[in-house]
Design a protein around this motif. Structure first.
Motif, PDB file in Angstrom:
ATOM      1  N   GLY A 124       0.809  -1.215   0.000  1.00  0.00           N
ATOM      2  CA  GLY A 124       0.000   0.000   0.000  1.00  0.00           C
ATOM      3  C   GLY A 124       0.842   1.265   0.000  1.00  0.00           C
ATOM      4  N   LEU A 125       1.903   1.296   0.833  1.00  0.00           N
ATOM      5  CA  LEU A 125       2.773   2.469   0.869  1.00  0.00           C
ATOM      6  C   LEU A 125       3.468   2.699  -0.470  1.00  0.00           C
ATOM      7  N   ALA A 126       3.795   1.626  -1.160  1.00  0.00           N
ATOM      8  CA  ALA A 126       4.549   1.752  -2.403  1.00  0.00           C
ATOM      9  C   ALA A 126       3.683   2.107  -3.601  1.00  0.00           C
ATOM     10  N   THR A 127       2.372   1.933  -3.505  1.00  0.00           N
ATOM     11  CA  THR A 127       1.521   2.138  -4.689  1.00  0.00           C
ATOM     12  C   THR A 127       0.375   3.123  -4.479  1.00  0.00           C
ATOM     13  N   LEU A 128      -0.299   3.066  -3.334  1.00  0.00           N
ATOM     14  CA  LEU A 128      -1.479   3.920  -3.140  1.00  0.00           C
ATOM     15  C   LEU A 128      -1.181   5.424  -3.109  1.00  0.00           C
ATOM     16  N   PRO A 129       0.017   5.894  -2.726  1.00  0.00           N
ATOM     17  CA  PRO A 129       0.295   7.343  -2.816  1.00  0.00           C
ATOM     18  C   PRO A 129       0.145   7.910  -4.224  1.00  0.00           C
ATOM     19  N   HIS A 130       0.090   7.022  -5.229  1.00  0.00           N
ATOM     20  CA  HIS A 130      -0.121   7.505  -6.594  1.00  0.00           C
ATOM     21  C   HIS A 130      -1.434   8.283  -6.703  1.00  0.00           C
ATOM     22  N   VAL A 131      -2.390   7.966  -5.833  1.00  0.00           N
ATOM     23  CA  VAL A 131      -3.689   8.638  -5.876  1.00  0.00           C
ATOM     24  C   VAL A 131      -3.528  10.139  -5.621  1.00  0.00           C
ATOM     25  N   LEU A 132      -2.565  10.508  -4.786  1.00  0.00           N
ATOM     26  CA  LEU A 132      -2.374  11.916  -4.403  1.00  0.00           C
ATOM     27  C   LEU A 132      -1.078  12.504  -4.944  1.00  0.00           C
ATOM     28  N   ARG A 133      -0.491  11.865  -5.933  1.00  0.00           N
ATOM     29  CA  ARG A 133       0.823  12.321  -6.399  1.00  0.00           C
ATOM     30  C   ARG A 133       0.766  13.706  -7.048  1.00  0.00           C
ATOM     31  N   ARG A 134      -0.371  14.119  -7.593  1.00  0.00           N
ATOM     32  CA  ARG A 134      -0.462  15.450  -8.198  1.00  0.00           C
ATOM     33  C   ARG A 134      -0.603  16.539  -7.143  1.00  0.00           C
ATOM     34  N   ARG A 135      -1.217  16.214  -6.008  1.00  0.00           N
ATOM     35  CA  ARG A 135      -1.415  17.206  -4.963  1.00  0.00           C
ATOM     36  C   ARG A 135      -0.210  17.314  -4.044  1.00  0.00           C
ATOM     37  N   ILE A 136       0.356  16.175  -3.675  1.00  0.00           N
ATOM     38  CA  ILE A 136       1.518  16.158  -2.773  1.00  0.00           C
ATOM     39  C   ILE A 136       2.603  15.286  -3.404  1.00  0.00           C
ATOM     40  N   PRO A 137       3.246  15.760  -4.474  1.00  0.00           N
ATOM     41  CA  PRO A 137       4.198  14.911  -5.204  1.00  0.00           C
ATOM     42  C   PRO A 137       5.385  14.451  -4.362  1.00  0.00           C
ATOM     43  N   PHE A 138       5.951  15.338  -3.557  1.00  0.00           N
ATOM     44  CA  PHE A 138       7.134  14.958  -2.775  1.00  0.00           C
ATOM     45  C   PHE A 138       6.763  13.961  -1.686  1.00  0.00           C
ATOM     46  N   ALA A 139       5.612  14.147  -1.050  1.00  0.00           N
ATOM     47  CA  ALA A 139       5.161  13.183  -0.045  1.00  0.00           C
ATOM     48  C   ALA A 139       4.857  11.840  -0.693  1.00  0.00           C
ATOM     49  N   ALA A 140       4.294  11.854  -1.900  1.00  0.00           N
ATOM     50  CA  ALA A 140       4.003  10.602  -2.599  1.00  0.00           C
ATOM     51  C   ALA A 140       5.284   9.848  -2.913  1.00  0.00           C
ATOM     52  N   VAL A 141       6.328  10.546  -3.358  1.00  0.00           N
ATOM     53  CA  VAL A 141       7.614   9.898  -3.634  1.00  0.00           C
ATOM     54  C   VAL A 141       8.200   9.321  -2.349  1.00  0.00           C
ATOM     55  N   ALA A 142       8.118  10.087  -1.253  1.00  0.00           N
ATOM     56  CA  ALA A 142       8.678   9.611   0.015  1.00  0.00           C
ATOM     57  C   ALA A 142       7.956   8.351   0.501  1.00  0.00           C
ATOM     58  N   LEU A 143       6.615   8.337   0.418  1.00  0.00           N
ATOM     59  CA  LEU A 143       5.861   7.161   0.849  1.00  0.00           C
ATOM     60  C   LEU A 143       6.149   5.961  -0.053  1.00  0.00           C
ATOM     61  N   THR A 144       6.279   6.204  -1.365  1.00  0.00           N
ATOM     62  CA  THR A 144       6.601   5.108  -2.282  1.00  0.00           C
ATOM     63  C   THR A 144       7.973   4.523  -1.956  1.00  0.00           C
ATOM     64  N   ALA A 145       8.942   5.414  -1.671  1.00  0.00           N
ATOM     65  CA  ALA A 145      10.275   4.930  -1.312  1.00  0.00           C
ATOM     66  C   ALA A 145      10.238   4.150  -0.001  1.00  0.00           C
ATOM     67  N   LEU A 146       9.428   4.617   0.948  1.00  0.00           N
ATOM     68  CA  LEU A 146       9.305   3.888   2.223  1.00  0.00           C
ATOM     69  C   LEU A 146       8.711   2.506   1.998  1.00  0.00           C
ATOM     70  N   GLY A 147       7.671   2.430   1.160  1.00  0.00           N
ATOM     71  CA  GLY A 147       7.087   1.127   0.864  1.00  0.00           C
ATOM     72  C   GLY A 147       8.067   0.208   0.158  1.00  0.00           C
ATOM     73  N   ALA A 148       8.893   0.759  -0.731  1.00  0.00           N
ATOM     74  CA  ALA A 148       9.895  -0.055  -1.414  1.00  0.00           C
ATOM     75  C   ALA A 148      10.937  -0.565  -0.430  1.00  0.00           C
ATOM     76  N   LEU A 149      11.341   0.276   0.542  1.00  0.00           N
ATOM     77  CA  LEU A 149      12.331  -0.155   1.540  1.00  0.00           C
ATOM     78  C   LEU A 149      11.765  -1.275   2.416  1.00  0.00           C
ATOM     79  N   VAL A 150      10.489  -1.156   2.784  1.00  0.00           N
ATOM     80  CA  VAL A 150       9.868  -2.225   3.577  1.00  0.00           C
ATOM     81  C   VAL A 150       9.816  -3.521   2.776  1.00  0.00           C
ATOM     82  N   SER A 151       9.522  -3.385   1.482  1.00  0.00           N
ATOM     83  CA  SER A 151       9.505  -4.578   0.634  1.00  0.00           C
ATOM     84  C   SER A 151      10.887  -5.202   0.530  1.00  0.00           C
ATOM     85  N   LEU A 152      11.925  -4.347   0.423  1.00  0.00           N
ATOM     86  CA  LEU A 152      13.303  -4.864   0.403  1.00  0.00           C
ATOM     87  C   LEU A 152      13.636  -5.589   1.707  1.00  0.00           C
ATOM     88  N   TYR A 153      13.180  -5.039   2.815  1.00  0.00           N
ATOM     89  CA  TYR A 153      13.433  -5.672   4.105  1.00  0.00           C
ATOM     90  C   TYR A 153      12.757  -7.043   4.180  1.00  0.00           C
TER      91      TYR A 153
END
Length: 395
Positions: A60-89
């Motif tokens: 969810g962290l890695a994909t659902l922020p796409h819904v708000l990426r136009r309104r909060i682009p930097f927060a969406a990138v940060a949440l996507t990166a966090l979800g990717a790091l959790v997936s790597l873990y």
């Protein structure tokens, strides 16, 4: 309906679609975000062999922020990166275990960031991200540099697409500005044409009136002193009308100078000039303390008094006119009354709006007052004559 008509109808419907509006629709972002989330759940569960609460949270962290990426682009990138790091873990650092849905979500969020910032900043961020991908892969998986190069190429492509989109937007904006400039130029040309026609027709006639009125005392014999004064007043009024018309023509003309366009309009400070030029008995009474008024109120008040005096002179020549200007805390009250026969006795219509037969004087006065949020009335006076009253808010 034959095939040609059907194809023509379909072509018109496709041409009427605004694809950009569809692409930028929040509903499309929601659909893509939910689709990426479901795909990430499936792919991440297959890779890990299980999913659980943490795996679902990572997807969810890695994909659902796409819904708000136009309104909060930097927060969406940060949440996507966090979800990717959790997936790597969860995958014990296996970078190849990240799903295609997570990669796609990251690239889309990066694209939005590239579109949000300036061109220079987007290429700086893109260069830093490409360097991080290459160096990180070289440090962790030196034998899979092909993966790093693929990721770097994907980031570069996203940055390039964002730059192309930005350039197209700038071109469209430049075209819109150019069209606006062309429309303004055309409007200025039309105003200049109207100004030339008014100057050739109206200004010439007014100039002729002024000249003939000034020459009348010298060309006509046996004129009485009141007649000479009347001609002098006609000449003065014509000259002033010509001066005001030239100022208005200067505003209309495309090549009118700033001095002409910004020439001050008359205000209540010139009301006494109106009373001296009226030609009859005029009483001016100021109630309250005079104070500076907003320009729109000042000009409108002067025009109302000017038009009321003109109507009194036209419909009640020789009548005594009284002008009262009452300064209230938040209101200016104008009262212009004459002791003439009144509209009914003079044969004019009883409707106040028709008192200046064939003209638009009272209509114009009413419109000026209402445009400022005030009120206006024009009616026979209580003791005969005609009464014009207006209230103009001063704040």
């Amino acid at each position: 309906m034959d095939l040609t008509a059907k194809l023509d109808k379909i072509e018109r419907e496709v041409a009427s679609l605004d694809l950009r509006r569809i692409i930028e629709s929040p509903l499309l972002d929601i659909g893509i975000g939910i689709g990426l989330f479901l795909l990430a759940l499936d792919q991440l569960g297959a890779f890990l062999g299980y999913l659980g609460l943490v795996g679902t949270l990572a997807a969810g962290l890695a994909t659902l922020p796409h819904v708000l990426r136009r309104r909060i682009p930097f927060a969406a990138v940060a949440l996507t990166a966090l979800g990717a790091l959790v997936s790597l873990y969860l995958g014990r650092g296996n970078i190849f275990g990240l799903t295609a849905a997570i990669y796609a979500s990251g690239l889309l969020s990066a694209y939005t960031v590239f579109r949000t910032v300036s061109r220079k900043t987007s290429w700086l961020i893109g260069g830093a991200a490409i360097a991080a991908v290459i160096m990180g892969t070289w440090y962790l998986y030196p034998y899979r540099m092909d993966f790093a190069l693929t990721g770097a190429a994907a980031l570069a492509a996203v940055a390039f697409l964002a730059d192309v989109r930005r350039s197209r937007t700038e071109v469209r904006q430049a075209q819109a500005d150019n069209m606006e400039a062309l429309r303004e130029q055309a409007a200025m040309g039309e105003r200049a044409r109207i100004a030339r026609e008014m100057h050739d027709v109206v200004a010439h006639s007014i100039s002729l009136i002024a000249v003939r009125a000034e020459a009348a005392p010298y060309t006509l014999k046996d004129l009485t002193d009141p007649a000479k004064a009347e001609f002098a007043e006609i000449a003065t009024a014509a000259r002033e009308s010509l001066s005001e018309m030239r100022r208005l023509l200067g505003v209309l003309r495309a090549d009118g100078g700033a001095e002409t366009a910004l020439a001050p309009q008359p205000g209540l400070r010139r009301v006494r000039d109106l009373t001296t030029r009226h030609g009859g008995e005029v009483d001016l009474d100021i109630v309250g303390e005079e104070r500076p008024l907003p320009q729109a109120v000042d000009v409108s008040a002067y025009r109302i008094v000017q038009e009321a005096l003109a109507n009194a002179r036209a419909h009640a020549p020789g009548a005594r006119v009284s002008i009262e200007l009452a300064y209230r805390p938040n209101l200016l009250i104008i009262r212009v009354a004459d002791n003439g026969p009144g509209p009914a006795q003079a044969g004019a219509p009883n409707d106040p709006a028709q008192a200046d037969v064939g003209g638009h004087g009272l209509i114009g006065m009413r419109e000026r007052a209402l445009a400022l949020g005030g009120w206006f009335s024009a009616e026979p006076g209580p003791n005969g004559g005609f009464l014009v009253r207006a209230g103009l808010p001063t704040e």
